[in-house]
Design a protein around this motif. Sequence first.
Motif, PDB file in Angstrom:
ATOM      1  N   PRO A  17       0.780  -1.247   0.000  1.00 52.21           N
ATOM      2  CA  PRO A  17       0.000   0.000   0.000  1.00 52.21           C
ATOM      3  C   PRO A  17       0.811   1.297   0.000  1.00 52.21           C
ATOM      4  CG  PRO A  17      -1.014  -1.574   1.483  1.00 52.21           C
ATOM      5  CD  PRO A  17       0.247  -2.218   0.980  1.00 52.21           C
ATOM      6  N   SER A  21       0.961   3.894  -3.114  1.00 55.21           N
ATOM      7  CA  SER A  21       0.593   5.299  -2.931  1.00 55.21           C
ATOM      8  C   SER A  21       1.697   6.214  -3.481  1.00 55.21           C
ATOM      9  CB  SER A  21       0.411   5.511  -1.428  1.00 55.21           C
ATOM     10  OG  SER A  21       0.406   6.846  -1.092  1.00 55.21           O
ATOM     11  N   ALA A  25       1.319   8.638  -6.753  1.00 51.94           N
ATOM     12  CA  ALA A  25       1.535  10.089  -6.617  1.00 51.94           C
ATOM     13  C   ALA A  25       2.583  10.553  -7.622  1.00 51.94           C
ATOM     14  CB  ALA A  25       1.973  10.417  -5.193  1.00 51.94           C
ATOM     15  N   ALA A  28       1.369  10.641 -11.076  1.00 52.06           N
ATOM     16  CA  ALA A  28       0.477  11.786 -11.323  1.00 52.06           C
ATOM     17  C   ALA A  28       1.278  13.080 -11.470  1.00 52.06           C
ATOM     18  CB  ALA A  28      -0.526  11.917 -10.176  1.00 52.06           C
ATOM     19  N   LEU A  40       1.588  14.255   0.756  1.00 54.37           N
ATOM     20  CA  LEU A  40       0.615  13.579  -0.120  1.00 54.37           C
ATOM     21  C   LEU A  40       0.246  12.197   0.404  1.00 54.37           C
ATOM     22  CD1 LEU A  40       1.737  14.076  -3.877  1.00 54.37           C
ATOM     23  CD2 LEU A  40      -0.274  15.005  -2.728  1.00 54.37           C
ATOM     24  N   THR A  41       1.256  11.467   0.872  1.00 52.57           N
ATOM     25  CA  THR A  41       1.029  10.058   1.231  1.00 52.57           C
ATOM     26  C   THR A  41       0.699   9.871   2.706  1.00 52.57           C
ATOM     27  OG1 THR A  41       3.397   9.791   1.659  1.00 52.57           O
ATOM     28  CG2 THR A  41       2.605   9.241  -0.571  1.00 52.57           C
ATOM     29  N   GLY A  42       1.007  10.870   3.516  1.00 48.99           N
ATOM     30  CA  GLY A  42       0.746  10.757   4.954  1.00 48.99           C
ATOM     31  C   GLY A  42       1.694   9.790   5.652  1.00 48.99           C
ATOM     32  N   TRP A  91      -1.614  -1.752 -12.925  1.00 44.63           N
ATOM     33  CA  TRP A  91      -3.063  -1.468 -12.938  1.00 44.63           C
ATOM     34  C   TRP A  91      -3.747  -2.292 -14.036  1.00 44.63           C
ATOM     35  CZ3 TRP A  91      -4.847   0.168  -8.716  1.00 44.63           C
ATOM     36  CH2 TRP A  91      -4.246   1.178  -7.969  1.00 44.63           C
ATOM     37  N   ARG A  98      -9.396  -8.803 -12.520  1.00 46.28           N
ATOM     38  CA  ARG A  98     -10.760  -8.587 -12.037  1.00 46.28           C
ATOM     39  C   ARG A  98     -11.787  -8.960 -13.108  1.00 46.28           C
ATOM     40  NH1 ARG A  98     -11.270  -2.780  -9.488  1.00 46.28           N
ATOM     41  NH2 ARG A  98     -13.337  -3.482  -8.840  1.00 46.28           N
TER      42      ARG A  98
ATOM     43  N   MET B   2      -7.569  13.006   0.139  1.00 39.25           N
ATOM     44  CA  MET B   2      -6.306  12.894  -0.607  1.00 39.25           C
ATOM     45  C   MET B   2      -6.120  11.411  -0.949  1.00 39.25           C
ATOM     46  SD  MET B   2      -3.825  14.546  -1.851  1.00 39.25           S
ATOM     47  CE  MET B   2      -3.677  16.162  -1.095  1.00 39.25           C
ATOM     48  N   PHE B   4      -3.852   9.577  -2.105  1.00 40.34           N
ATOM     49  CA  PHE B   4      -2.618   8.834  -1.815  1.00 40.34           C
ATOM     50  C   PHE B   4      -2.553   8.433  -0.343  1.00 40.34           C
ATOM     51  CE2 PHE B   4      -1.758   9.727  -6.021  1.00 40.34           C
ATOM     52  CZ  PHE B   4      -1.911  11.089  -6.258  1.00 40.34           C
ATOM     53  N   LYS B   5      -3.119   9.280   0.511  1.00 44.66           N
ATOM     54  CA  LYS B   5      -3.173   8.904   1.945  1.00 44.66           C
ATOM     55  C   LYS B   5      -4.065   7.685   2.110  1.00 44.66           C
ATOM     56  CE  LYS B   5      -2.029  13.157   4.367  1.00 44.66           C
ATOM     57  NZ  LYS B   5      -2.493  14.411   4.918  1.00 44.66           N
ATOM     58  N   MET B   7      -4.723   5.422  -0.127  1.00 46.49           N
ATOM     59  CA  MET B   7      -4.086   4.256  -0.731  1.00 46.49           C
ATOM     60  C   MET B   7      -3.083   3.623   0.232  1.00 46.49           C
ATOM     61  SD  MET B   7      -2.419   4.368  -4.517  1.00 46.49           S
ATOM     62  CE  MET B   7      -3.823   4.663  -5.588  1.00 46.49           C
ATOM     63  N   ASP B  95     -11.159   1.539  -6.517  1.00 48.04           N
ATOM     64  CA  ASP B  95     -11.683   2.232  -7.712  1.00 48.04           C
ATOM     65  C   ASP B  95     -11.846   3.724  -7.437  1.00 48.04           C
ATOM     66  OD1 ASP B  95     -11.742  -0.115  -9.131  1.00 48.04           O
ATOM     67  OD2 ASP B  95     -13.865  -0.529  -8.701  1.00 48.04           O
ATOM     68  N   ARG B  98      -8.508   5.419  -7.417  1.00 48.61           N
ATOM     69  CA  ARG B  98      -7.968   5.556  -8.776  1.00 48.61           C
ATOM     70  C   ARG B  98      -8.665   6.684  -9.515  1.00 48.61           C
ATOM     71  NH1 ARG B  98      -7.782  -0.082 -11.692  1.00 48.61           N
ATOM     72  NH2 ARG B  98      -6.610   1.038 -13.285  1.00 48.61           N
ATOM     73  N   THR B 101      -7.400   9.940  -8.176  1.00 47.58           N
ATOM     74  CA  THR B 101      -6.016  10.139  -8.635  1.00 47.58           C
ATOM     75  C   THR B 101      -6.019  10.709 -10.046  1.00 47.58           C
ATOM     76  OG1 THR B 101      -5.296   8.271  -7.293  1.00 47.58           O
ATOM     77  CG2 THR B 101      -3.815   8.944  -9.074  1.00 47.58           C
ATOM     78  N   TRP B 104      -7.008  14.303  -9.817  1.00 43.36           N
ATOM     79  CA  TRP B 104      -5.901  15.038  -9.198  1.00 43.36           C
ATOM     80  C   TRP B 104      -4.823  15.289 -10.243  1.00 43.36           C
ATOM     81  CZ3 TRP B 104      -0.703  14.759  -8.042  1.00 43.36           C
ATOM     82  CH2 TRP B 104      -0.240  15.520  -6.970  1.00 43.36           C
ATOM     83  N   GLU B 105      -4.584  14.265 -11.088  1.00 47.31           N
ATOM     84  CA  GLU B 105      -3.538  14.380 -12.120  1.00 47.31           C
ATOM     85  C   GLU B 105      -3.912  15.480 -13.108  1.00 47.31           C
ATOM     86  OE1 GLU B 105      -2.564  10.593 -13.724  1.00 47.31           O
ATOM     87  OE2 GLU B 105      -0.937  11.359 -14.993  1.00 47.31           O
ATOM     88  N   LYS B 109      -1.604  18.906 -13.765  1.00 46.66           N
ATOM     89  CA  LYS B 109      -0.699  18.847 -14.943  1.00 46.66           C
ATOM     90  C   LYS B 109      -0.549  20.247 -15.541  1.00 46.66           C
ATOM     91  CE  LYS B 109       0.668  14.587 -15.636  1.00 46.66           C
ATOM     92  NZ  LYS B 109       1.521  13.672 -16.251  1.00 46.66           N
TER      93      LYS B 109
END
Lengths: 109, 109
Positions: A17, A21, A25, A28, A40-42, A91, A98, B2, B4-5, B7, B95, B98, B101, B104-105, B109
């Motif tokens: 995980p 993350s 990030a 992105a 961002l990730t904490g 991904w 899935r 957020m 990424f947190k 995730m 999901d 994602r 994300t 956010w991207e 950008k």
Amino acid sequence: MMPFKEMAKLDKIIHEPARLSIMSALDACTMAEFLFLQELTGLTKGNLSSHLSKLERAGFLMIDKQFVRRKIPHTTIRITREGKNAISSYWKQLDQIREITKQWEKKNK
Amino acid sequence: MMPFKEMAKLDKIIHEPARLSIMSALDACTMAEFLFLQELTGLTKGNLSSHLSKLERAGFLMIDKQFVRRKIPHTTIRITREGKNAISSYWKQLDQIREITKQWEKKNK
């Protein structure tokens, strides 16, 4: 392809995980400063550093350590082409598994 | 939120590849015999047993051990309501992360 065998072999370097993350990030924003990535990730500073080293050893990112006015550390992290390919195929693999799982479920109900 | 947190805090009980594979297989076929589950996931007997115990302790599945003609062990594993909810909310969370994300991207950008 048996989806569940594939799932059990997911690339743990990316799947973990915290690293998932970090890679998402960086995917992105391509490049990020250490403190920004931490925000961002904490993640804690120690956790983020150890995961970054693992990802760097895997060739998925590059860490650039500079010193501003020779004192203040300024670390920037950039995802590599290999890293971008790895996260995108991760991904794709997960989506594929899935999808096959859903078909497998229909066939076996 | 957020992404990424979120995730980095994915439920490791389910997220770990072998357990994700076991839960997805059980979600697809509700109940499975130990050897069949071993075949589906490609895990070793020892690995499968230890992951099953972790998932049982989490309340996500039930393990029923019987002996045929008092000698031959016959173990069946069944996913619980709680297990089905956990795997479905895991996929929803992934999901959602994602999707955010991607937004956010675009914004960054």
